[in-house]
Structure formats: C-alpha cells, structure tokens
Write an enzyme that holds these catalytic residues in place. Structure first.
Site, PDB file in Angstrom:
ATOM      1  N   LYS A 173       0.857  -1.195   0.000  1.00 21.07           N
ATOM      2  CA  LYS A 173       0.000   0.000   0.000  1.00 21.07           C
ATOM      3  C   LYS A 173       0.888   1.239   0.000  1.00 21.07           C
ATOM      4  CE  LYS A 173      -1.860   2.899   3.025  1.00 21.07           C
ATOM      5  NZ  LYS A 173      -1.915   4.108   2.194  1.00 21.07           N
ATOM      6  N   GLU A 248       9.193   0.772  11.258  1.00 14.66           N
ATOM      7  CA  GLU A 248      10.295   1.722  11.061  1.00 14.66           C
ATOM      8  C   GLU A 248       9.688   3.109  11.202  1.00 14.66           C
ATOM      9  OE1 GLU A 248      13.468   0.614  10.329  1.00 14.66           O
ATOM     10  OE2 GLU A 248      12.631  -1.377  10.572  1.00 14.66           O
ATOM     11  N   CYS A 282      14.171  10.191   7.815  1.00 17.87           N
ATOM     12  CA  CYS A 282      14.038   9.717   9.200  1.00 17.87           C
ATOM     13  C   CYS A 282      15.374   9.600   9.905  1.00 17.87           C
ATOM     14  CB  CYS A 282      13.333   8.372   9.222  1.00 17.87           C
ATOM     15  SG  CYS A 282      14.265   7.083   8.366  1.00 17.87           S
ATOM     16  N   GLU A 381      10.136  15.636  15.918  1.00 13.86           N
ATOM     17  CA  GLU A 381      10.688  15.505  14.565  1.00 13.86           C
ATOM     18  C   GLU A 381      10.299  16.750  13.759  1.00 13.86           C
ATOM     19  OE1 GLU A 381       9.014  12.249  12.248  1.00 13.86           O
ATOM     20  OE2 GLU A 381      11.020  11.549  11.789  1.00 13.86           O
TER      21      GLU A 381
HETATM   22  P1  NAD Z   1       2.275   8.330   8.093  1.00 17.44           P
HETATM   23  O1  NAD Z   1       2.357   7.525   9.340  1.00 17.44           O
HETATM   24  O2  NAD Z   1       1.404   9.521   8.078  1.00 17.44           O
HETATM   25  O3  NAD Z   1       1.795   7.437   6.864  1.00 17.44           O
HETATM   26  C1  NAD Z   1       2.514   6.300   6.447  1.00 17.44           C
HETATM   27  C2  NAD Z   1       1.567   5.306   5.810  1.00 17.44           C
HETATM   28  O4  NAD Z   1       0.668   4.828   6.793  1.00 17.44           O
HETATM   29  C3  NAD Z   1       0.728   5.857   4.676  1.00 17.44           C
HETATM   30  O5  NAD Z   1       0.689   4.908   3.638  1.00 17.44           O
HETATM   31  C4  NAD Z   1      -0.637   6.020   5.310  1.00 17.44           C
HETATM   32  O6  NAD Z   1      -1.699   5.899   4.392  1.00 17.44           O
HETATM   33  C5  NAD Z   1      -0.640   4.838   6.261  1.00 17.44           C
HETATM   34  N1  NAD Z   1      -1.610   4.946   7.368  1.00 17.44           N
HETATM   35  C6  NAD Z   1      -2.129   6.062   7.938  1.00 17.44           C
HETATM   36  N2  NAD Z   1      -2.998   5.732   8.920  1.00 17.44           N
HETATM   37  C7  NAD Z   1      -3.021   4.379   8.976  1.00 17.44           C
HETATM   38  C8  NAD Z   1      -3.706   3.441   9.786  1.00 17.44           C
HETATM   39  N3  NAD Z   1      -4.556   3.821  10.742  1.00 17.44           N
HETATM   40  N4  NAD Z   1      -3.462   2.128   9.593  1.00 17.44           N
HETATM   41  C9  NAD Z   1      -2.599   1.711   8.649  1.00 17.44           C
HETATM   42  N5  NAD Z   1      -1.939   2.546   7.838  1.00 17.44           N
HETATM   43  C10 NAD Z   1      -2.132   3.875   7.992  1.00 17.44           C
HETATM   44  O7  NAD Z   1       3.795   8.710   7.754  1.00 17.44           O
HETATM   45  P2  NAD Z   1       4.322   9.664   6.590  1.00 17.44           P
HETATM   46  O8  NAD Z   1       3.961  11.065   6.959  1.00 17.44           O
HETATM   47  O9  NAD Z   1       3.917   9.127   5.266  1.00 17.44           O
HETATM   48  O10 NAD Z   1       5.899   9.467   6.691  1.00 17.44           O
HETATM   49  C11 NAD Z   1       6.714  10.280   7.459  1.00 17.44           C
HETATM   50  C12 NAD Z   1       7.145   9.548   8.715  1.00 17.44           C
HETATM   51  O11 NAD Z   1       7.793   8.328   8.338  1.00 17.44           O
HETATM   52  C13 NAD Z   1       8.157  10.307   9.527  1.00 17.44           C
HETATM   53  O12 NAD Z   1       7.831  10.203  10.903  1.00 17.44           O
HETATM   54  C14 NAD Z   1       9.467   9.575   9.245  1.00 17.44           C
HETATM   55  O13 NAD Z   1      10.417   9.687  10.278  1.00 17.44           O
HETATM   56  C15 NAD Z   1       8.986   8.180   9.087  1.00 17.44           C
HETATM   57  N6  NAD Z   1       9.969   7.392   8.340  1.00 17.44           N
HETATM   58  C16 NAD Z   1      10.684   6.444   9.002  1.00 17.44           C
HETATM   59  C17 NAD Z   1      11.637   5.697   8.336  1.00 17.44           C
HETATM   60  C18 NAD Z   1      12.422   4.634   9.047  1.00 17.44           C
HETATM   61  O14 NAD Z   1      13.057   3.832   8.378  1.00 17.44           O
HETATM   62  N7  NAD Z   1      12.412   4.580  10.368  1.00 17.44           N
HETATM   63  C19 NAD Z   1      11.858   5.913   6.973  1.00 17.44           C
HETATM   64  C20 NAD Z   1      11.112   6.886   6.313  1.00 17.44           C
HETATM   65  C21 NAD Z   1      10.155   7.630   7.020  1.00 17.44           C
END
Ligand code: NAD
Length: 478
Positions: A173, A248, A282, A381
């Site tokens: 997804k 992650e 991240c 963050e």
């Molecule tokens: P997000 O959590 O808003 O969304 C990520 C994904 O989760 C999207 O596909 C979204 O549709 C889905 N999602 C949202 N609500 C959900 C639910 N209730 N159940 C299941 N899925 C759901 O994150 P974002 O804004 O897309 O990404 C940024 C974040 O990702 C930052 O906090 C960043 O640090 C983190 N990140 C971490 C890593 C790592 O390797 N640790 C790498 C890249 C980004």
C-alpha cells in the site's frame, strides 16, 4: 489518465469504480492525477490472491525467485529517467536525488536477490544418539507493506525484495501523498514473468486500506514505515490476530560535535542532513549538541552554507539543492516549531520563515542557535530544512541529552579522539551511530530504531531474517 492508475491483484490490473484521491505536485500545486481509494473488499481480494500464490512461490528454489527479482531491477534501470521525473513531480525531491533513489532501489532488489544462495538454517548436536536437530528458516506467508511518502519508491523495494526472496508474497500500500511511482513500479513489474499474486498493489487511504491490511487475519506480517502515531495504530489493529509487526518509525537524530572535531567535515554532514530531501529523512541529524568552545565557529559555518542553499521547483532547475516540503501540514509543522523556539528565546541565525516563492510548500533553510533541552524543536521531529543547536560543556552532557528522547533511530559523533568516539558508541542508546560522516545507511547494514523509533529493523542479513520464522525438526534415525 486515470486508467494508468489501477490496483494490481493476482497479476491483473483492476478497474476501480469507487472514490478517488487527488495527487498534487508540491512545488506547483498542479493536480497531477487521481488514484483509487480502495476499500476493505479490495484488500480482501488482494490478500486472497497473495495467499493462493504463496505456497508455490515458497516451493520454488530461491535462485529462481532471485531471477524474477533481477528482472524487476533490470526493468527499473531501463526507465530511470521517467521514474525519477515522476518521483520528483509528486514528492518534490530534486532530480539528481530522485535518480539516486531509482538506482538505489534497483541495486537493493539485486542485493536481496544475492541472498538466494546464502539462505541457510542450522544443524544442532542432539542429546540423543542418532538424532539430528534442524533449524529451518521458513517464510511467514503474506506480508503487507505500508509505505510513507519520503522515499516512496525505495520503500517498495525495502518491503518487497526481502519478503519475496525468502518465499513470502506481498500486498503493498503506497502513501496516498505519493502513489504514482508505485503504479509505475507495478506496471514495469507486470512486464516481467513474476507469477500472478506474488506482488499485489492496493492504493487507498490509511484509515481504509492501511487499517484493513493491519487487521486482516490473512496477513502474517505488517511491515510499516511511517510516523509513530500510525505505528501505534497498526500495532493495535494487528493485536487481535497477534500478527507480527515490523515498524520503522520516526527519528530525532542527535549529532554531537566535540571541540576537536573537523568542523568542515561536520558542517558538510549536518547541512546534507537538513537539505537532502528537504530535511524529510528519518535517519538524518535533527538536533546538534556542540561543545562550547567551537559553538560559534560551527554556527557561523552552518549559517553560511544554509543561507546559500538554493531551492525551488525541482523540475524547472536540475541544479537546485532542494525542493519543497511534501504538503501544507509539513510546512505548518516546521513553522510552528521554529516560531515556538523563537518565542522561547532561541536565536534564528538564518531563515526562520516560509519562503516567498510564488508557489510550493517552501520553507527557508534555517539555523536556530541557543536552543534548550525542553524546547519542542529539540524534542519533536522537524522534517524540514531546519537545524537547531544546543551548547554543551562536555561529551557526558551531550550523551545525556542525546539519550533523553522518545526516539532512538540514528545518532552521530564528530571527534578526532578515538576514546571519545568509543565512549559515545558505548553510551548512545540508538540503533545506528555514524562517526565522522553523514547520516546515511548501507543496504547491508541494519536499520532499526530503539524506543518509539520502532520495532525490528530492515536491511542486510538481520533485516532479511525478519521475514522468516524458525521451524525446528527433530529427526531420529536408528
Ligand atoms: P504516516 O504515518 O502519516 O503514513 C505512512 C503510511 O501509513 C501511509 O501509507 C498512510 O496511508 C498509512 N496509514 C495512515 N494511517 C493508517 C492506519 N490507521 N493504519 C494503517 N496505515 C495507515 O507517515 P508519513 O507522513 O507518510 O511518513 C513520514 C514519517 O515516516 C516520519 O515520521 C518519518 O520519520 C517516518 N519514516 C521512518 C523511516 C524509518 O526507516 N524509520 C523511513 C522513512 C520515514
């Protein structure tokens, strides 16, 4: 145009009749496309297809699974420029970085394919005569990969390639912010000989597709990259089925700069952290603890470099250092953290405001000096081109503040003193520590966060094993 964006289930592109999600270019606000907002019944179909395909996929020799992965990697390389342009357009990163992302994705898939002849188990000596004890590593079954928007293309590979080489099938997804590159990936994958059902793509919102996948009894592992709040919701949704999760999550990486550090090297690494992908990474340095005697010199150098950072629409000028933030919410959050720090007495040494470009979610490259531990800018963050600095008297004080965080993904230390570097390695409570270099992980390493930065990890042998479970066999012979 909408026919280009179809969910992919059981080797077929599926026409979608329901709601759609609009996708915009964050540099121009242009509407690029609309994509399916699928519902739970589409998730059911995709999971069922992945389940049907999995046993035969697992039975294939790993080297044959690897050959399919290599076909996919080769396809991606043939289309680097188109893919990079699409990523830049929907996500806002500069084209050279988008090209790196595409090539790194292909390399990552090939790297995971290389594990085919290295997947192993163990044979243990038994307490009984004539008995053999085998530890077999088996796939989990079906993995759901839920992706963020910041490295949307690479994250497909980070979820899919280790899952497939170890004999799992997947449902992916993409983020609703940046789904177009995932459709492009899938169209290329569909041109390979990968058997139907092994890779499925379902596009929709987190609250619908994401939560349906997380709660689905047919899913054996939810591997998620994104924010802490979503990670918690996914874990809650997975709990009734005791589905495994691999999370992650966010970071707030500390960088410690000691008095004996090579300041130019530190400046290069720190500026890269806040400029690459417009600071939306991240693992990049998000807060600096600098020893008092070099604080002014370091800050001056950082100010010079950040003030010279060139930004704008990545598709209009390839030579820019950075593009826009991904959306209005991202821009608002960066602004609030900087304004909060200013109000609490920190000093904005350059930047400190939304940029005055006619279009796009641009924030000025910003250095915030004189920060204090309790300021939100040192704890939350930022995910933008902003670097806050706090002065410390010694390494102990720096390590104390570095560890005093709900995040524990990456960290870095800049010093020429080997003893100081090794003390930091012993005492920093983070999944990764970079010494005298920029924050950027290798695919053969292990990318894993402590505390609220996540559960489990990705990459390398350790990341691969997260897609397997151990089956112990006791074989008694005469
Ligand atoms: P997000 O959590 O808003 O969304 C990520 C994904 O989760 C999207 O596909 C979204 O549709 C889905 N999602 C949202 N609500 C959900 C639910 N209730 N159940 C299941 N899925 C759901 O994150 P974002 O804004 O897309 O990404 C940024 C974040 O990702 C930052 O906090 C960043 O640090 C983190 N990140 C971490 C890593 C790592 O390797 N640790 C790498 C890249 C980004």
């Amino acid at each position: 145009m909408s026919n280009e964006y179809l969910n992919y289930i059981d080797g077929r592109f599926v026409v979608h009749h329901g709601d759609r999600i609009a996708v915009h270019n964050p540099a121009t606000f242009e509407l690029i496309a609309t994509v399916p907002d699928a519902g739970a019944e589409v998730v059911d179909e995709a999971v069922a297809a992945a389940r049907r395909a999995q046993p035969a996929w697992e039975r294939l020799p790993a080297i044959q699974r690897a050959s399919y992965l290599r076909q996919i990697a080769a396809k991606l390389r043939q289309h680097t420029e188109t893919l990079a342009t699409l990523i830049a357009r929907e996500q806002g990163k500069v084209l050279p970085l988008a090209r790196v992302e595409v090539n790194f994705t292909a390399d990552y898939i090939d790297y995971m394919a290389e594990w085919a002849r290295r997947l192993d188990g163990e044979v243990l000596s038994s307490d009984r005569a004539g008995e053999h004890i085998f530890l077999l590593r088996k796939p989990l079954g079906v993995a759901a990969g839920i992706l963020p928007w910041n490295f949307p293309f690479f994250l497909i590979a980070r979820k899919m390639a280790p899952a497939l080489i170890t004999g799992n099938t997947v449902v992916i997804k993409p983020s609703e912010e940046t789904p177009l590159n995932a459709f492009a990936f899938t169209r290329l994958l569909a041109e390979t000989e990968l058997p139907p059902g092994v890779f499925n793509l379902v596009c929709g919102r987190g609250a619908s597709v994401g939560s349906a996948l997380s709660a689905h009894p047919g899913i054996n592992l939810v591997t998620f990259t994104g924010s802490v709040g979503t990670g918690i919701r996914i874990m809650q949704a997975a709990a009734p089925n005791l589905t495994r999760v691999n999370l992650e999550l966010g970071g707030k990486a500390p960088a410690i700069v000691l008095a004996d550090a090579d300041l130019d090297l530190a400046v290069n690494a720190l500026v890269a952290s806040r400029v690459i992908n417009t600071g939306q990474v991240c693992n990049c340095a998000e807060r600096v603890y600098v020893q008092r005697s070099v604080a002014e010199a370091l800050t001056d150098k950082l100010v010079q470099r950040m003030a010279a950072t060139r930004y704008g629409d990545p598709l209009r000028d390839e030579t820019l250092d950075m593009g826009p933030l991904v959306n209005q919410a991202g821009l608002d959050k960066v602004g609030q953290l900087v304004d909060g720090a200013r109000a609490a007495g920190a000093e904005i040494r350059t930047g400190g405001a939304v940029a005055t470009l006619p279009q796009g979610y641009h924030y000025q490259p910003t250095i915030v000096a004189g920060c204090q531990p309790q300021m939100a800018i040192m704890r939350q963050e930022i995910f933008g081109p902003v670097l806050p600095l706090q002065i410390v008297d010694d390494l102990d004080e720096a390590i104390f503040h570095a560890n005093d965080s709900e995040y524990g993904l990456t960290s870095s230390v800049f010093t020429r003193d080997l003893n100081a570097a090794m003390k930091a390695v012993r005492e920093l409570q983070f999944g990764e520590t970079y010494i005298n270099r920029e924050h950027f992980e290798a695919m053969q390493g292990f990318h894993a966060g402590r505390r609220k930065s996540g559960i489990g990890g990705a990459d390398g042998r350790h990341g691969l094993l997260e897609f397997t479970e151990t089956h112990v066999v006791y074989l008694q012979t005469a």
